[in-house]
Design a protein around this motif. Structure first.
Motif, short mmCIF file in Angstrom:
data_model
loop_
_atom_site.label_atom_id
_atom_site.label_comp_id
_atom_site.label_asym_id
_atom_site.label_seq_id
_atom_site.Cartn_x
_atom_site.Cartn_y
_atom_site.Cartn_z
N ASP A 86 0.86 -1.19 0.00
CA ASP A 86 0.00 0.00 0.00
C ASP A 86 0.89 1.23 0.00
N GLY A 87 1.54 1.49 -1.10
CA GLY A 87 2.47 2.61 -1.18
C GLY A 87 3.91 2.14 -1.03
N TRP A 88 4.77 3.09 -0.69
CA TRP A 88 6.21 2.81 -0.62
C TRP A 88 6.58 2.12 0.68
N VAL A 89 7.51 1.17 0.59
CA VAL A 89 8.02 0.44 1.75
C VAL A 89 9.55 0.57 1.75
N THR A 90 10.12 0.85 2.92
CA THR A 90 11.57 0.92 3.06
C THR A 90 12.10 -0.40 3.59
N LYS A 91 13.10 -0.93 2.93
CA LYS A 91 13.69 -2.21 3.32
C LYS A 91 15.15 -2.02 3.68
N LYS A 92 15.57 -2.70 4.75
CA LYS A 92 16.96 -2.67 5.20
C LYS A 92 17.46 -4.11 5.30
N ILE A 93 18.58 -4.40 4.63
CA ILE A 93 19.14 -5.76 4.61
C ILE A 93 20.62 -5.71 4.97
N ASP A 94 21.02 -6.55 5.90
CA ASP A 94 22.44 -6.66 6.26
C ASP A 94 23.14 -7.53 5.22
N ILE A 95 24.05 -6.93 4.45
CA ILE A 95 24.77 -7.68 3.41
C ILE A 95 26.27 -7.75 3.72
N SER A 96 26.62 -7.65 5.00
CA SER A 96 28.02 -7.59 5.41
C SER A 96 28.82 -8.79 4.92
#
Length: 288
Positions: A86-96
């Motif tokens: 439902d609109g924009w979603v912010t995603k955060k992923i640890d790719i260390s």
């Protein structure tokens, strides 16, 4: 001992960029990002928007994935969704675990089983954010007293640092500085003449700096915490009052007089027939 690069180093601003066209497998491939080993923890941020369409909701045939490459060249799926938003979603992923190899690749991928879909996935604000947990440099403190006005400050090197920042201040909070040197290439710094005063306590600190450039041409900088030390400079030499310099016809028991100096508790007096004072005829210490 952690520093976060603000809200994230922004690799590229995509704007509202569609990732999908009707009936196609579509991907957006970021290759060759170079990252310094200085960064122990790296997060990938992005905003995504998957509109749902009347009578054509996101189905199990439709999915949006993010892949990151392994050191052997294979790809790991680090994110997958089959749901509309439902609109924009912010995603955060640890790719260390992927970026520690020094170079890495990220693929945003969307596939739909529907050929009549008019909209797909939209991406915006793809960012990298790094947290540095490297120990700061270990300083070799010059000591609290008797330091010259042009001391050489030394510290240990930090793995991954391209340079070092050095500051010297009379304040422990470094609210103002007498030295603020950036980009020092060595693990030592000699203070130039005229910066320090006699019999003064100074605080100094140093931090490691890592700077890299990605293939897009943007530059990002990371820092360690500061390591802080303290030292006090030597007292100023006294001024000779009597006899005057070069005076002649003096008695065999002259009165030697000099100015007092702030910080001096006692004085040492030497008299010699040699300008190098290789030998002395008078050598008295502890004079007040």
């Amino acid at each position: 001992m952690m520093y976060c690069a603000g809200d994230g180093y922004q690799i590229e601003t995509l704007g509202t960029r569609p990732l999908y066209r009707n009936g196609m497998e579509t991907s957006l491939d970021y290759s060759g990002w170079i990252y310094n080993e200085f960064a122990n923890t790296v997060f990938l941020y992005f905003n995504y928007n998957i509109p749902s369409i009347a009578n054509d909701f996101f189905s199990s045939q439709d999915y949006f994935s993010v892949f990151v490459n392994n050191s052997d060249g294979s790809l790991d799926e680090v994110f997958r969704t089959e749901d509309a938003t439902d609109g924009w979603v912010t995603k955060k992923i640890d790719i260390s675990q992927y970026v520690n190899n020094g170079s890495f690749r990220i693929i945003f991928y969307f596939k739909s089983g529907s050929f009549d879909r008019e909209e797909g996935v939209y991406l915006d604000d793809v960012k990298l954010s790094a947290i540095v947990s490297r120990n700061p440099p270990l300083i070799d403190d010059p000591g609290e007293g008797g330091v010259s006005l042009t001391p050489t400050l030394q510290w240990s090197g930090v793995t991954g640092a391209n340079a070092y920042d050095v500051q010297i201040s009379q304040s422990s909070t470094f609210s103002s500085t007498v030295v603020d040197e950036k980009g020092v290439q060595d693990t030592y710094y000699t203070v130039p003449a005229g910066r320090l005063s006699n019999y003064t306590t100074y605080y100094w600190r140093v931090r490691g700096v890592a700077q890299n450039t990605n293939l897009i041409g943007d530059t990002f900088t990371l820092f360690t915490d500061w390591s802080t030390g303290i030292f006090k400079t030597v007292v100023a030499p006294p001024s000779l009052i009597a006899p005057s310099n070069g005076a002649t016809n003096q008695s065999l028991t002259p009165l030697l007089d000099w100015s007092s100096v702030s910080g001096a508790d006692t004085y040492t007096v030497q008299v010699s027939t040699s300008s190098s004072f290789s030998t002395t005829v008078v050598n008295r210490s502890g004079l007040t």
